[in-house]
Design a protein around this motif. Structure first.
Motif, PDB file in Angstrom:
ATOM      1  N   ASP A 171       5.794   8.024  -8.140  1.00 57.01           N
ATOM      2  CA  ASP A 171       4.830   8.589  -7.486  1.00 57.01           C
ATOM      3  C   ASP A 171       4.149   7.796  -6.479  1.00 57.01           C
ATOM      4  O   ASP A 171       4.564   7.336  -5.365  1.00 57.01           O
ATOM      5  CB  ASP A 171       3.985   9.433  -8.468  1.00 57.01           C
ATOM      6  CG  ASP A 171       3.564   8.385  -9.705  1.00 57.01           C
ATOM      7  OD1 ASP A 171       3.195   7.434  -9.520  1.00 57.01           O
ATOM      8  OD2 ASP A 171       3.793   8.997 -10.764  1.00 57.01           O
ATOM      9  N   ASP A 172       2.735   7.258  -6.975  1.00 61.74           N
ATOM     10  CA  ASP A 172       2.066   6.512  -6.096  1.00 61.74           C
ATOM     11  C   ASP A 172       2.482   4.962  -5.929  1.00 61.74           C
ATOM     12  O   ASP A 172       3.118   4.741  -6.874  1.00 61.74           O
ATOM     13  CB  ASP A 172       0.612   6.295  -6.498  1.00 61.74           C
ATOM     14  CG  ASP A 172      -0.101   7.417  -6.658  1.00 61.74           C
ATOM     15  OD1 ASP A 172       0.309   8.387  -6.073  1.00 61.74           O
ATOM     16  OD2 ASP A 172      -1.244   7.655  -7.255  1.00 61.74           O
ATOM     17  N   ALA A 173       2.240   4.321  -4.729  1.00 57.07           N
ATOM     18  CA  ALA A 173       2.566   2.733  -4.666  1.00 57.07           C
ATOM     19  C   ALA A 173       1.465   2.244  -5.434  1.00 57.07           C
ATOM     20  O   ALA A 173       0.265   2.800  -5.658  1.00 57.07           O
ATOM     21  CB  ALA A 173       2.460   2.496  -3.475  1.00 57.07           C
ATOM     22  N   ALA A 174       1.554   0.907  -6.055  1.00 53.70           N
ATOM     23  CA  ALA A 174       0.844   0.026  -6.660  1.00 53.70           C
ATOM     24  C   ALA A 174      -0.623  -0.049  -5.856  1.00 53.70           C
ATOM     25  O   ALA A 174      -1.779   0.080  -6.231  1.00 53.70           O
ATOM     26  CB  ALA A 174       1.296  -1.290  -6.999  1.00 53.70           C
ATOM     27  N   GLY A 175      -0.423  -0.371  -4.600  1.00 54.33           N
ATOM     28  CA  GLY A 175      -1.680  -0.691  -3.740  1.00 54.33           C
ATOM     29  C   GLY A 175      -2.430   0.644  -3.618  1.00 54.33           C
ATOM     30  O   GLY A 175      -3.621   0.452  -3.561  1.00 54.33           O
ATOM     31  N   GLY A 222       0.928  -1.192   0.158  1.00 52.70           N
ATOM     32  CA  GLY A 222       0.000   0.127  -0.058  1.00 52.70           C
ATOM     33  C   GLY A 222       0.752   1.274  -0.004  1.00 52.70           C
ATOM     34  O   GLY A 222       0.296   2.266  -0.708  1.00 52.70           O
ATOM     35  N   GLY A 223       2.033   1.032   0.502  1.00 51.06           N
ATOM     36  CA  GLY A 223       2.956   2.569   0.683  1.00 51.06           C
ATOM     37  C   GLY A 223       4.079   2.307  -0.387  1.00 51.06           C
ATOM     38  O   GLY A 223       4.823   3.237  -0.384  1.00 51.06           O
ATOM     39  N   HIS A 224       4.348   1.005  -0.874  1.00 51.06           N
ATOM     40  CA  HIS A 224       5.774   0.886  -1.480  1.00 51.06           C
ATOM     41  C   HIS A 224       5.643   0.292  -2.732  1.00 51.06           C
ATOM     42  O   HIS A 224       4.843  -0.848  -2.722  1.00 51.06           O
ATOM     43  CB  HIS A 224       6.795   0.298  -0.619  1.00 51.06           C
ATOM     44  CG  HIS A 224       6.991   0.946   0.564  1.00 51.06           C
ATOM     45  ND1 HIS A 224       6.196   0.900   1.797  1.00 51.06           N
ATOM     46  CD2 HIS A 224       7.905   1.930   0.914  1.00 51.06           C
ATOM     47  CE1 HIS A 224       6.680   1.753   2.668  1.00 51.06           C
ATOM     48  NE2 HIS A 224       7.692   2.467   2.257  1.00 51.06           N
ATOM     49  N   SER A 225       6.139   0.353  -3.610  1.00 50.66           N
ATOM     50  CA  SER A 225       6.508  -0.243  -4.910  1.00 50.66           C
ATOM     51  C   SER A 225       7.906  -0.272  -5.444  1.00 50.66           C
ATOM     52  O   SER A 225       8.583   0.803  -5.780  1.00 50.66           O
ATOM     53  CB  SER A 225       5.828   0.216  -5.895  1.00 50.66           C
ATOM     54  OG  SER A 225       4.328  -0.039  -6.029  1.00 50.66           O
TER      55      SER A 225
END
Ligand code: KG4
Ligand code: ZN
Length: 351
Positions: free
Chosen positions: A178-182, A156-159
């Protein structure tokens, strides 16, 4: 004898011991989880108390509610883990706790609880990085897996795409800009009006949808990096347009299209990196590695490229205590134990 000296003496005895049983606690977000793991590989107990019901009302995790719920649940999950393992506190060889990254208040409840226990029992306490825990979930599912391997970490917080040349050693290969996958899955789910947590809901709904329904652009990023915010915005705009036209939203088709776009990007990059870096073994970790399409597509792509693929069993992909107990074992073998100065580190990095 000085307290820390006494602990280090116990650590060197443990390193010689035939079996080491670690009691671990995870409280970095919205799961209060405890486990007992033997030798980093064998789960003797694994108890997860999910707070989802407490947060669903607000559409996401409310940090203050999470901290309070952890305080109430910590003792209960630890007692239950010991009961399942058929052990008492005195039988435990060492303790482990997630010290970061995560919500500061949530982490602090776990760290304080385990520091108190470790001091009272005069046993070693091992501080574990949550992401390292996710990667170690693979060791619990696959007794034959050993470094080196390449690991796609998607939570949720990391990719991250990382090389794991040895236990506890990580080299960055790629990461999200930018965003993580989750996070992207959760946001897309919200756009479709699906309840929190959105990732698993999108995954379920997508099974019945047409992935070709909506084409989402693949972002241009360098190397093996990821980016999901462009896809998310394109998805949001497409849904808004459909809503303006009126009529029911084809939610299953939209979910399937979004899932397909995210998964093919994750898989293509990871497999390309494995080829370029001559990695023979791929692993996956984090909540998103529970995604059904990701598991199927990664397996297909790895088979086609002659890569051996390891994934944690689905129940160990999302947050749990056992993964912390596994990572802790390999740290203990390297004398990596905490002093009583240990604090929560909300922004702790893997590398
Ligand atoms: O690893 P995790 O339990 O917590 C963090 O460390 O962040 O990951 C939670 C994330 C959430 O964003 C959740 O929506 C996502 O993993 N997730 C999924 C699935 N199961 C959990 N995303 C897509 N498909 C799933 N089946
Ligand atoms: Zn996690």
């Amino acid at each position: 004898m000085e307290y820390h000296e006494e602990i280090m003496r116990k650590v060197s005895l443990l390193r010689e011991q035939e079996h080491v049983r670690i009691l671990s606690l995870e409280t970095s977000c919205d799961e209060t989880a405890a486990a007992v793991v033997e030798d980093g590989r064998r789960i003797l107990a694994n108890v997860v108390f999910s707070q989802i019901d407490l947060h669903a009302l607000y559409g996401g995790v409310v940090p203050e509610i999470a901290s309070r719920a952890h305080v109430e649940a910590c003792d209960r999950v630890v007692d239950e883990a010991l009961r399942q393992a058929g052990m008492e506190l005195g039988d435990v060889d060492a303790l482990a706790v997630t010290c970061g990254p995560g919500l500061v208040g949530a982490l602090l409840t776990g760290v304080s609880c385990m520091k108190g226990l470790a001091f009272a029992l005069r046993k070693p306490l091992i501080p574990v990085n949550h992401i390292e825990g996710h990667i170690s979930a693979n060791f619990l599912t696959h007794s034959d897996l050993k470094p080196p391997f390449l690991c796609l970490v998607v939570s949720g917080g990391h990719s991250h795409l990382v090389k794991v040349p040895d236990y506890g050693v990580y080299e960055l290969v790629g990461q999200t800009v930018d965003d993580a996958a989750g996070e992207a899955f959760d946001k897309a789910a919200r756009v479709l009006g699906l309840p929190y947590p959105g990732g698993p809901r999108i995954d379920e709904l997508a099974e019945e949808g047409n992935p070709e329904f909506l084409h989402l652009p693949r972002p241009h990023v360098s190397g093996y990096d990821y980016s999901f915010s462009g896809m998310k915005t394109a998805f949001l705009n497409a849904v808004n347009k459909m809503e303006m036209k009126g009529g029911p939203l084809p939610k299953a088709d939209l979910a399937a299209s979004f899932r397909h776009a995210v998964v093919s990007f994750l898989v293509d990059n990871a497999v390309r990196a494995a080829g370029d870096l001559h990695a023979g073994v791929m692993a996956m970790a984090g909540g998103v590695s529970a995604n059904r399409l990701l598991r199927r597509e990664m397996q297909k792509a790895c088979d086609a490229s002659g890569l051996l693929l390891y994934m944690p069993q689905v129940s160990l992909c999302t947050d749990n205590g056992a993964m912390i107990g596994s990572a802790a074992y390999y740290q203990l073998m390297k004398n990596e134990v905490a002093t009583l100065e240990l604090n929560a580190e909300p922004s702790l990095r893997l590398l």
